[in-house]
Design a protein around this motif. Structure first.
Motif, PDB file in Angstrom:
ATOM      1  N   VAL A 177      12.949  -6.192 -26.707  1.00 35.67           N
ATOM      2  CA  VAL A 177      11.533  -6.153 -27.111  1.00 35.67           C
ATOM      3  C   VAL A 177      10.689  -6.675 -25.958  1.00 35.67           C
ATOM      4  CG1 VAL A 177      11.950  -6.437 -29.591  1.00 35.67           C
ATOM      5  CG2 VAL A 177      11.647  -8.458 -28.152  1.00 35.67           C
ATOM      6  N   SER A 178       9.450  -6.240 -25.919  1.00 36.51           N
ATOM      7  CA  SER A 178       8.519  -6.714 -24.895  1.00 36.51           C
ATOM      8  C   SER A 178       7.667  -7.840 -25.466  1.00 36.51           C
ATOM      9  CB  SER A 178       7.608  -5.572 -24.432  1.00 36.51           C
ATOM     10  OG  SER A 178       6.804  -5.118 -25.514  1.00 36.51           O
ATOM     11  N   LEU A 179       6.997  -8.567 -24.580  1.00 32.09           N
ATOM     12  CA  LEU A 179       6.122  -9.646 -25.015  1.00 32.09           C
ATOM     13  C   LEU A 179       4.986  -9.109 -25.878  1.00 32.09           C
ATOM     14  CD1 LEU A 179       5.372 -12.666 -24.801  1.00 32.09           C
ATOM     15  CD2 LEU A 179       4.005 -12.083 -22.784  1.00 32.09           C
ATOM     16  N   SER A 180       4.471  -7.934 -25.537  1.00 33.23           N
ATOM     17  CA  SER A 180       3.376  -7.348 -26.323  1.00 33.23           C
ATOM     18  C   SER A 180       3.816  -7.020 -27.747  1.00 33.23           C
ATOM     19  CB  SER A 180       2.849  -6.087 -25.633  1.00 33.23           C
ATOM     20  OG  SER A 180       3.874  -5.110 -25.503  1.00 33.23           O
ATOM     21  N   THR A 181       5.083  -6.652 -27.904  1.00 29.62           N
ATOM     22  CA  THR A 181       5.610  -6.374 -29.245  1.00 29.62           C
ATOM     23  C   THR A 181       5.609  -7.636 -30.097  1.00 29.62           C
ATOM     24  OG1 THR A 181       7.028  -4.591 -28.408  1.00 29.62           O
ATOM     25  CG2 THR A 181       7.616  -5.553 -30.547  1.00 29.62           C
ATOM     26  N   VAL A 182       6.021  -8.745 -29.503  1.00 23.89           N
ATOM     27  CA  VAL A 182       6.040 -10.019 -30.233  1.00 23.89           C
ATOM     28  C   VAL A 182       4.620 -10.426 -30.612  1.00 23.89           C
ATOM     29  CG1 VAL A 182       6.636 -12.465 -30.106  1.00 23.89           C
ATOM     30  CG2 VAL A 182       8.147 -10.766 -29.066  1.00 23.89           C
ATOM     31  N   THR A 183       3.677 -10.257 -29.675  1.00 23.84           N
ATOM     32  CA  THR A 183       2.279 -10.596 -29.956  1.00 23.84           C
ATOM     33  C   THR A 183       1.746  -9.787 -31.132  1.00 23.84           C
ATOM     34  OG1 THR A 183       1.910 -11.104 -27.625  1.00 23.84           O
ATOM     35  CG2 THR A 183      -0.037 -10.741 -28.988  1.00 23.84           C
ATOM     36  N   GLN A 184       2.047  -8.488 -31.124  1.00 23.88           N
ATOM     37  CA  GLN A 184       1.614  -7.621 -32.220  1.00 23.88           C
ATOM     38  C   GLN A 184       2.264  -8.025 -33.544  1.00 23.88           C
ATOM     39  OE1 GLN A 184       2.382  -3.476 -31.465  1.00 23.88           O
ATOM     40  NE2 GLN A 184       1.690  -2.806 -33.505  1.00 23.88           N
ATOM     41  N   ALA A 185       3.526  -8.416 -33.483  1.00 24.74           N
ATOM     42  CA  ALA A 185       4.256  -8.773 -34.701  1.00 24.74           C
ATOM     43  C   ALA A 185       3.702 -10.035 -35.357  1.00 24.74           C
ATOM     44  CB  ALA A 185       5.738  -8.971 -34.380  1.00 24.74           C
ATOM     45  N   MET A 186       3.083 -10.925 -34.577  1.00 25.18           N
ATOM     46  CA  MET A 186       2.623 -12.208 -35.103  1.00 25.18           C
ATOM     47  C   MET A 186       1.177 -12.180 -35.601  1.00 25.18           C
ATOM     48  SD  MET A 186       5.281 -14.003 -35.012  1.00 25.18           S
ATOM     49  CE  MET A 186       4.551 -15.561 -35.528  1.00 25.18           C
ATOM     50  N   ILE A 187       0.550 -11.003 -35.588  1.00 23.60           N
ATOM     51  CA  ILE A 187      -0.845 -10.919 -36.035  1.00 23.60           C
ATOM     52  C   ILE A 187      -0.962 -11.239 -37.525  1.00 23.60           C
ATOM     53  CG2 ILE A 187      -2.774  -9.346 -36.430  1.00 23.60           C
ATOM     54  CD1 ILE A 187      -2.042  -7.924 -33.835  1.00 23.60           C
ATOM     55  N   LEU A 188      -0.150 -10.605 -38.359  1.00 24.80           N
ATOM     56  CA  LEU A 188      -0.221 -10.851 -39.801  1.00 24.80           C
ATOM     57  C   LEU A 188       0.098 -12.303 -40.168  1.00 24.80           C
ATOM     58  CD1 LEU A 188       1.152  -7.613 -41.527  1.00 24.80           C
ATOM     59  CD2 LEU A 188      -1.087  -8.675 -41.827  1.00 24.80           C
ATOM     60  N   PRO A 189       1.173 -12.900 -39.633  1.00 26.57           N
ATOM     61  CA  PRO A 189       1.395 -14.324 -39.913  1.00 26.57           C
ATOM     62  C   PRO A 189       0.220 -15.198 -39.464  1.00 26.57           C
ATOM     63  CG  PRO A 189       3.394 -13.348 -39.026  1.00 26.57           C
ATOM     64  CD  PRO A 189       2.318 -12.310 -38.901  1.00 26.57           C
ATOM     65  N   GLY A 190      -0.424 -14.835 -38.353  1.00 28.38           N
ATOM     66  CA  GLY A 190      -1.595 -15.582 -37.897  1.00 28.38           C
ATOM     67  C   GLY A 190      -2.747 -15.495 -38.885  1.00 28.38           C
ATOM     68  N   ILE A 191      -2.919 -14.326 -39.503  1.00 29.38           N
ATOM     69  CA  ILE A 191      -3.950 -14.169 -40.534  1.00 29.38           C
ATOM     70  C   ILE A 191      -3.653 -15.094 -41.722  1.00 29.38           C
ATOM     71  CG2 ILE A 191      -4.935 -12.558 -42.215  1.00 29.38           C
ATOM     72  CD1 ILE A 191      -4.532 -10.334 -40.160  1.00 29.38           C
ATOM     73  N   GLY A 192      -2.375 -15.266 -42.034  1.00 24.41           N
ATOM     74  CA  GLY A 192      -1.991 -16.193 -43.098  1.00 24.41           C
ATOM     75  C   GLY A 192      -2.426 -17.615 -42.787  1.00 24.41           C
ATOM     76  N   MET A 193      -2.308 -18.015 -41.517  1.00 21.45           N
ATOM     77  CA  MET A 193      -2.743 -19.349 -41.112  1.00 21.45           C
ATOM     78  C   MET A 193      -4.253 -19.511 -41.285  1.00 21.45           C
ATOM     79  SD  MET A 193      -0.210 -21.300 -40.083  1.00 21.45           S
ATOM     80  CE  MET A 193      -1.107 -22.516 -39.128  1.00 21.45           C
ATOM     81  N   VAL A 194      -5.015 -18.487 -40.912  1.00 19.95           N
ATOM     82  CA  VAL A 194      -6.472 -18.530 -41.069  1.00 19.95           C
ATOM     83  C   VAL A 194      -6.838 -18.660 -42.547  1.00 19.95           C
ATOM     84  CG1 VAL A 194      -8.624 -17.239 -40.767  1.00 19.95           C
ATOM     85  CG2 VAL A 194      -6.890 -17.221 -38.958  1.00 19.95           C
ATOM     86  N   PHE A 195      -6.145 -17.927 -43.393  1.00 17.69           N
ATOM     87  CA  PHE A 195      -6.385 -18.003 -44.835  1.00 17.69           C
ATOM     88  C   PHE A 195      -6.159 -19.430 -45.341  1.00 17.69           C
ATOM     89  CE2 PHE A 195      -4.842 -17.791 -49.228  1.00 17.69           C
ATOM     90  CZ  PHE A 195      -5.866 -17.083 -49.842  1.00 17.69           C
ATOM     91  N   GLY A 196      -5.085 -20.061 -44.883  1.00 15.83           N
ATOM     92  CA  GLY A 196      -4.790 -21.428 -45.292  1.00 15.83           C
ATOM     93  C   GLY A 196      -5.868 -22.402 -44.857  1.00 15.83           C
ATOM     94  N   LEU A 197      -6.392 -22.236 -43.629  1.00 15.59           N
ATOM     95  CA  LEU A 197      -7.458 -23.102 -43.137  1.00 15.59           C
ATOM     96  C   LEU A 197      -8.713 -22.953 -43.987  1.00 15.59           C
ATOM     97  CD1 LEU A 197      -8.634 -25.007 -40.934  1.00 15.59           C
ATOM     98  CD2 LEU A 197      -9.325 -22.930 -39.703  1.00 15.59           C
ATOM     99  N   LEU A 198      -9.083 -21.721 -44.327  1.00 17.83           N
ATOM    100  CA  LEU A 198     -10.279 -21.489 -45.131  1.00 17.83           C
ATOM    101  C   LEU A 198     -10.165 -22.143 -46.507  1.00 17.83           C
ATOM    102  CD1 LEU A 198     -10.983 -17.732 -44.250  1.00 17.83           C
ATOM    103  CD2 LEU A 198     -12.212 -19.747 -43.416  1.00 17.83           C
ATOM    104  N   VAL A 199      -9.001 -22.043 -47.116  1.00 15.31           N
ATOM    105  CA  VAL A 199      -8.790 -22.666 -48.424  1.00 15.31           C
ATOM    106  C   VAL A 199      -8.892 -24.190 -48.319  1.00 15.31           C
ATOM    107  CG1 VAL A 199      -7.108 -23.072 -50.275  1.00 15.31           C
ATOM    108  CG2 VAL A 199      -7.398 -20.779 -49.330  1.00 15.31           C
TER     109      VAL A 199
END
Length: 437
Positions: A177-199
């Motif tokens: 896998v490339s580094l860009s693939t890992v970055t793309q894969a972590m977008i959804l989990p990152g959105i989960g973190m933002v959701f937790g902060l807002l709550v």
């Protein structure tokens, strides 16, 4: 042997929730893991001690950073930032928490000092927090978000290190896998973190909270941080800024927090910002502030070594994989639960990745997960538990600043809130990422 990790982590969690100090709780959990795997107490203790060196660099870094933080507090320069925040954020608690989260984010990517800014910035703000009746659990949640979300999602600074570890370990185990693939894969989990902060900021900790009362003399530590605050910019303030920039420059140039912090300390003495004859005072205060974190990190490294050497982590993953069916949803959920258990015990998402990647990559390839989904699973499984773990610097760092006056409990005011607000959404969004990618 597959149940050893589960039982050991449960012992750690239960003892911590019962207000047993995390350092003692980890030692007991490590000894229990060793005994359950067939080793004697002596053999387990030797494993524990031999593994402590894995975090020696980190422990020394935190001690030196604590000393440097006390010196910066003595200079009074933080008072300018405190006054600025007080003027602009008065009555705006939610905005204040988002600002703190933003500053913490900068510490992971733009100015990669990790938790070093917390004992400098937070203690001078504690009296103001109490006046505003700010819920410190919200501050802890904001700080942990900033310490965790950026390295998960942004390939710069600590984020580059984290994502390179994922890509490198996946490639080493047969899935290129490339580094860009890992970055793309972590977008959804990152959105989960933002959701937790807002709550956390907008719902859970929005209301007034009366400050805790402490015994007489319990708040003496904070006096060393902001007791010399001045409002007139002086030569000492200028040389403090020079010392900070010198420390940052050496750290970035050498990739060493130890050398960076040591440079800052030496500059503060050379520029006579702090009196040379008071060196013992600053060292003692710095060790008091950050020494607990340093020792916990050492014990956490030894605990991780015990779990790894006993083979219990591998046995747990193997046992879990044998029970899985063909449903990607079930497989992803079980794999993330295993990652959660391992990371809560070890306390390091960076250290967990090599352990789980060697076991997850063949399993993901066998059941048909794409490289993108596999990267999301490994990255999320490694990050799960970092928030909420008693031994993680993502929780120890916020506590070091928020408990400077003795009014903040590491487990109930940092670990439990961050576990609930980040691990739950991270788990949900991690499963979603594994299924849809």
């Amino acid at each position: 042997m597959d149940w050893v990790v589960v039982v050991s982590v449960l012992i750690l969690v239960c003892l911590s929730l019962s207000r047993v100090h995390v350092l003692l709780a980890m030692i007991v959990a490590a000894e229990a893991a060793g005994v359950m795997s067939g080793r004697s107490l002596s053999e387990t203790t030797e494993l524990l001690i031999s593994g402590m060196g894995g975090q020696a660099n980190t422990a020394l870094s935190y001690i030196l950073l604590g000393i440097f933080a006390v010196m910066i507090g003595y200079s009074g320069i933080v008072g300018f930032l405190v006054n600025s925040l007080e003027k602009r954020m008065k009555g705006k608690r939610s905005v204040l928490l988002f600002v703190i989260a933003g500053v913490a984010c900068l510490s992971q990517n733009v100015i990669p000092v990790h938790i070093a800014f917390i004992p400098i910035l937070i203690p001078p703000l504690l009296r103001w927090f109490d006046q505003m009746k700010v819920d410190r659990r919200g501050v802890a949640s904001a700080l942990t978000f900033g310490l965790k979300a950026p390295y998960m999602t942004i390939p710069v600074g600590f984020g580059l290190i984290f994502q390179e570890i994922i890509a490198g370990e996946m490639t080493a185990n047969g899935m290129d896998v490339s580094l860009s693939t890992v970055t793309q894969a972590m977008i959804l989990p990152g959105i989960g973190m933002v959701f937790g902060l807002l709550v956390a900021v907008l719902i859970s900790y929005r209301k007034d909270r009366q400050p805790k009362q402490v015994k007489d003399g319990a708040a003496t530590e904070i006096d060393a941080v902001d007791g010399h605050e001045q409002l007139v910019f002086s030569k000492g303030h200028f040389f403090t800024l020079v010392s900070i920039l010198a420390a940052l420059g050496v750290q970035l140039g050498t990739d060493s927090l130890v050398l960076g912090a040591l440079t800052g300390i030496i500059c503060m003495f050379l520029f006579q910002v702090v009196p040379f004859q008071s060196g013992d005072h600053f060292v003692n205060k710095g060790i008091t502030m950050m020494g607990m974190i340093a020792f916990v990190m050492l014990i956490a490294s030894g605990y991780a070594h015990v779990l790894t050497e006993t083979g219990s982590v591998k046995a747990l993953v193997t046992s879990a994989s044998n029970m899985l069916g063909e449903s990607h949803l079930v497989i992803a959920a079980v794999m993330l639960l295993v990652g959660l258990l391992v990371t809560i015990g070890i306390g390091s998402s960076f250290g967990t990745i090599p352990i789980i990647a060697a076991l997850y990559v063949p399993l993901c390839a066998e059941v048909g997960f794409s490289p993108l989904a596999t990267a999301a699973l490994i990255g999320t499984a490694g990050a799960l538990g970092d928030a909420g773990s008693p031994a993680s610097d993502s929780t120890l760092g916020p506590t070091s600043g928020l408990n400077a006056d003795g009014k903040h409990h590491h487990i109930w005011d940092t670990c439990v809130p961050t576990f609930l607000h980040y691990n739950i959404p991270l788990f949900i969004f991690g499963v979603l990422a594994a299924v849809v990618l």
